[in-house]
Write a protein that holds these residues in place. Structure first.
Motif, PDB file in Angstrom:
ATOM      1  N   THR A  67      29.333 -68.827  76.333  1.00  0.00           N
ATOM      2  CA  THR A  67      29.976 -69.562  75.499  1.00  0.00           C
ATOM      3  C   THR A  67      31.182 -69.051  75.074  1.00  0.00           C
ATOM      4  O   THR A  67      31.689 -68.052  75.610  1.00  0.00           O
ATOM      5  CB  THR A  67      28.882 -69.441  74.017  1.00  0.00           C
ATOM      6  N   THR A  68      31.916 -70.092  74.226  1.00  0.00           N
ATOM      7  CA  THR A  68      33.193 -69.449  73.617  1.00  0.00           C
ATOM      8  C   THR A  68      33.120 -68.902  72.226  1.00  0.00           C
ATOM      9  O   THR A  68      33.959 -68.811  71.622  1.00  0.00           O
ATOM     10  CB  THR A  68      34.252 -70.507  73.825  1.00  0.00           C
ATOM     11  N   CYS A  69      31.700 -69.020  71.843  1.00  0.00           N
ATOM     12  CA  CYS A  69      31.479 -68.658  70.327  1.00  0.00           C
ATOM     13  C   CYS A  69      31.463 -66.978  70.171  1.00  0.00           C
ATOM     14  O   CYS A  69      30.440 -66.612  70.718  1.00  0.00           O
ATOM     15  CB  CYS A  69      30.102 -69.135  69.641  1.00  0.00           C
ATOM     16  N   PRO A  88      25.422 -66.998  69.194  1.00  0.00           N
ATOM     17  CA  PRO A  88      26.078 -68.132  69.484  1.00  0.00           C
ATOM     18  C   PRO A  88      25.345 -69.460  68.868  1.00  0.00           C
ATOM     19  O   PRO A  88      24.268 -69.632  69.011  1.00  0.00           O
ATOM     20  CB  PRO A  88      26.570 -68.224  70.843  1.00  0.00           C
ATOM     21  N   PHE A 137      26.287 -72.509  70.077  1.00  0.00           N
ATOM     22  CA  PHE A 137      26.355 -73.432  71.253  1.00  0.00           C
ATOM     23  C   PHE A 137      26.474 -72.570  72.555  1.00  0.00           C
ATOM     24  O   PHE A 137      27.157 -71.320  72.556  1.00  0.00           O
ATOM     25  CB  PHE A 137      27.019 -74.432  71.164  1.00  0.00           C
ATOM     26  N   GLY A 138      26.231 -73.067  73.511  1.00  0.00           N
ATOM     27  CA  GLY A 138      26.341 -72.341  74.931  1.00  0.00           C
ATOM     28  C   GLY A 138      25.824 -73.064  76.063  1.00  0.00           C
ATOM     29  O   GLY A 138      25.058 -74.064  76.065  1.00  0.00           O
TER      30      GLY A 138
END
Length: 170
Positions: A122-124, A129, A131-132
């Protein structure tokens, strides 16, 4: 040469050839730095084990961290073999570029390649997180690529019907 320090205490068990560090333990070996609440070292097996310390309510105090070269990650437990330079890490969180990889279990090899089991990319930046991309298995070559097998896109830990046959993340 291995250097070690602890805020609380250091205990040597001569009978079993083990060395224990308690309270904000730090271990340095070559380019590796290990920080944890409790660290034990078995001299006969050349294995260091690290885990967070617990307070009186049995709650973990802070997440231990591991750094080697450019790579840094946090985890719940770690076993590192000084001879083979292999590690098994549980519940790890690593950052590669702008992305984060959360894994239940990671096997780390001497060539710095990493194999993960039950992963989320993920980028969270949050601990959980939003989302992912979830994948059962991944391989990470630090500084180059994160590759996965079949994967799903998940939102709030709920898998969506969006399926990826494989994933390559720079």
């Amino acid at each position: 040469i291995v250097t070690a320090e602890a805020a609380d205490s250091a205990v040597i068990d001569m009978h079993n050839n083990r060395f224990y560090l308690y309270g904000k333990a730090k271990v340095n070996y070559e380019d590796m730095q290990l920080n944890a609440g409790i660290v034990s070292y078995s001299q006969s097996e050349n294995i260091v084990t690290a885990a967070p310390s617990q307070d009186s309510a049995e709650a973990a105090q802070g997440r231990p961290s591991f750094a080697q070269g450019q790579e840094k990650f946090t985890y719940d437990s770690l076993q590192y073999n000084f001879k083979s330079k292999r590690a098994i890490v549980r519940n790890t969180r690593s950052q590669y570029g702008e992305g984060f990889v959360y894994s239940e279990q990671v096997k780390r090899n001497p060539d710095q390649s990493i194999y993960g089991l039950h992963n989320v990319y993920t980028t969270c930046a949050l601990d959980t997180p939003h989302f992912g991309i979830t994948a059962r298995k991944i391989k990470v070559i630090p500084g180059r690529v994160v590759a996965s097998g079949p994967a799903n896109i998940a939102i709030q830990t709920v898998p969506t019907p969006l399926f990826l046959p494989f994933g390559l993340f720079p």
